[in-house]
Scaffold this motif. Sequence first.
Motif, PDB file in Angstrom:
ATOM      1  N   GLY A  99       0.969  -1.132  -0.089  1.00  0.00           N
ATOM      2  CA  GLY A  99      -0.103  -0.084  -0.169  1.00  0.00           C
ATOM      3  C   GLY A  99       0.716   1.330   0.123  1.00  0.00           C
ATOM      4  O   GLY A  99       0.314   2.278   0.095  1.00  0.00           O
ATOM      5  N   SER A 103       3.287  -0.188  -6.803  1.00  0.00           N
ATOM      6  CA  SER A 103       2.454  -0.069  -8.276  1.00  0.00           C
ATOM      7  C   SER A 103       2.311   1.196  -8.805  1.00  0.00           C
ATOM      8  O   SER A 103       2.289   1.121 -10.085  1.00  0.00           O
ATOM      9  CB  SER A 103       1.269  -1.125  -7.946  1.00  0.00           C
ATOM     10  OG  SER A 103       1.410  -2.322  -7.423  1.00  0.00           O
ATOM     11  N   THR A 104       1.800   2.070  -8.062  1.00  0.00           N
ATOM     12  CA  THR A 104       1.536   3.471  -8.634  1.00  0.00           C
ATOM     13  C   THR A 104       2.832   3.805  -9.360  1.00  0.00           C
ATOM     14  O   THR A 104       2.896   4.299 -10.396  1.00  0.00           O
ATOM     15  CB  THR A 104       1.141   4.395  -7.532  1.00  0.00           C
ATOM     16  OG1 THR A 104      -0.040   3.791  -6.777  1.00  0.00           O
ATOM     17  CG2 THR A 104       0.719   5.828  -7.909  1.00  0.00           C
ATOM     18  N   GLU A 263      -0.391  11.764  -4.440  1.00  0.00           N
ATOM     19  CA  GLU A 263      -1.783  12.858  -4.478  1.00  0.00           C
ATOM     20  C   GLU A 263      -2.971  11.906  -4.911  1.00  0.00           C
ATOM     21  O   GLU A 263      -2.818  10.767  -5.483  1.00  0.00           O
ATOM     22  CB  GLU A 263      -1.208  14.042  -5.308  1.00  0.00           C
ATOM     23  CG  GLU A 263      -0.333  14.788  -4.699  1.00  0.00           C
ATOM     24  CD  GLU A 263      -0.154  16.141  -5.451  1.00  0.00           C
ATOM     25  OE1 GLU A 263      -0.720  16.406  -6.692  1.00  0.00           O
ATOM     26  OE2 GLU A 263       0.459  17.052  -4.887  1.00  0.00           O
ATOM     27  N   GLY A 266      -2.012  10.159  -8.381  1.00  0.00           N
ATOM     28  CA  GLY A 266      -0.736   9.465  -8.328  1.00  0.00           C
ATOM     29  C   GLY A 266       0.572  10.383  -7.816  1.00  0.00           C
ATOM     30  O   GLY A 266       0.225  11.127  -7.081  1.00  0.00           O
TER      31      GLY A 266
END
Length: 434
Positions: A99, A103-104, A263, A266
Motif C-alpha cells: 500500500g 505499483s503506482t 496525490e 498519482g
Amino acid sequence: MAKLSSLYVCQQCGYQSPTFLGRCPECGSWSSLVEQISTTSSKISNNPQPSKSISQVINLSDITNNQYERLKSSLEEFDRVLGGGLVLGSIILISGDPGIGKSTLLTQVAINLPGVLYMAGEESAQQIKLRVDRIKAGVNLAVLNEVDVDAITTVIEKMRPKLVIIDSIQTLQTQDMESAAGSVSQVRESANRLQRMAKSLHIPILLVGHVTKEGTVAGPKTLEHLVDVVLSLEGEATSSFRILRSSKNRFGPTDEVGIFEMEEQGLKEVKNPSKIFLENKVDAPGSVVVASLNGYRPILVEIQALVTKSYLPSPRRSGSGVDLNRLQLLVAVLQKRLGLPLFDQDIFVNVTGGLKVFEPAVDLGICAAIVSSLKDQKVKPGMVLVGEVGLLGELRAIRQLDKRVNEAKKLGFTSVIAPPKVSSLSEAIKISLQ
Ligand code: TYD
Ligand code: MG
C-alpha cells in the motif's frame, strides 16, 4: 538434456536431502532446508566432465565504451536514484510495505515509455486500468496476467519489450519446484531465471517485492545479492511523502533518495525537498534545522524534540526518522558532558516529513533540539546546525560541508554552526540558543 529435479538444501551447512525435513540432521538447525533446482546429470559422478561451452576471456583494455546504456523514464527523481536511468540488462528490486505506492510508481514509469510489458500477478488488467485512469495518462501499456515464470520468459523472448515490470516477484512460480508461490525457493528461482533473461536479451527488469511483517518469508532480503539495484519505497502512514532510496546500486551512488508526494492523481515529484520539508516549520523550542546528505544531495529537514518530565521508572526515549541507539548515546553525552538532568525526562525526537536521517552529521541537531526543549529556549532564527558528536563532547568534522552550507544559503538561512569552526558540543549549543 539434463533433467531438472529439486533438492532440499540446508542454508546453514549445505546438507542435501531429496525430501523436506523440518530439522537439519547434520547441523541441527530448524526450518533451514530450502528447495533448490538440481540438474541430475554429472552431479553424482566422481569424475565431472568439463563444460562444453567455454567462456571467452576478455581483456579489459579491449573494452572501449565503459558507459552503461540507459533507458530514461520521464520521472527525473526515479532516474536520479538509479544513477541516470535504467541500465539495459540490469535487474532492479523495488521493495516496500503493502500500500505504500510501488505499483503506482511503476505504472507511472511504464506509461511514459514505449514498449513496456507489465506483468500483473496481483491485480487484474481492469484494476491496472483503473489506476492508469486515476493518474490520467494515455493508456498504452501491455499487461499480462501470468504467474508462471517460464511462460513469462517465453513471452518476453517473443515480444522483446524495452522494459519488463514484474508486480510482484512473490506471485511467480515455476512448475519445476514443488513449493508454493511466495516461498523462498520459488522467489529465488524465479528471480534467477528472469536475471538470465535480462542479461541475455539486454532488457531491464523491475521486480516488485513486498516486505512482509515477518521480514524473512518470501522477503526481498533473499534477493538482494542476486539483483543489481535495490530500491525501497518508504513513508509514514500519516504523511503523503514517499521516499525512494537506493541501498545497493552497481551502476550509481547508494543512499541516493528521490522524493515524491502521493496525490489524488498519482505520485508527484518533489523537486525542491528542502523547501517542502520546511514549509510547516514553527518557531518554537525543540525545533532545529539540519542539513543531511542523501547520496549526493543535501536536504534540509526539521528535527523536533519534546523533553518532558517522566513518571516511569525508566524514562522513555523514542525516535522517528533517527537511529534510536544513536539517540540514547547522545542523551548520555548530554548528561555527562553538559551536566543536563535528563535521567528523569521522557525524550521524543521526530524528523518531520518522514525522511530518515541516519548519518552522524545530524547529531548536533538532535542534541540542540533536546536542549532547546528542555530549557524551553528557541534556537536562533536562520540557523542550521550540523556536526557529529563524539563521546567526549567534542564536535567531529563531517563530509561535504560546502554542499550543505550552499543548500542552507539557497534557502535563505544566514548561519551554519558546524565543525571545525566550532569544536565542542557545549559551545555550539551556547551559540545556537536564544
Ligand atoms: P499501490 O501503488 O497499489 O501500493 P503498493 O503497490 O505498494 O501496494 O497504492 C497505494 C495507495 O496509494 C492506495 O492506498 C491508493 C493510493 N493512491 C493515491 O492516493 N493516488 C493515486 O493516484 C493512486 C493510483 C493510488
Ligand atoms: Mg501493488
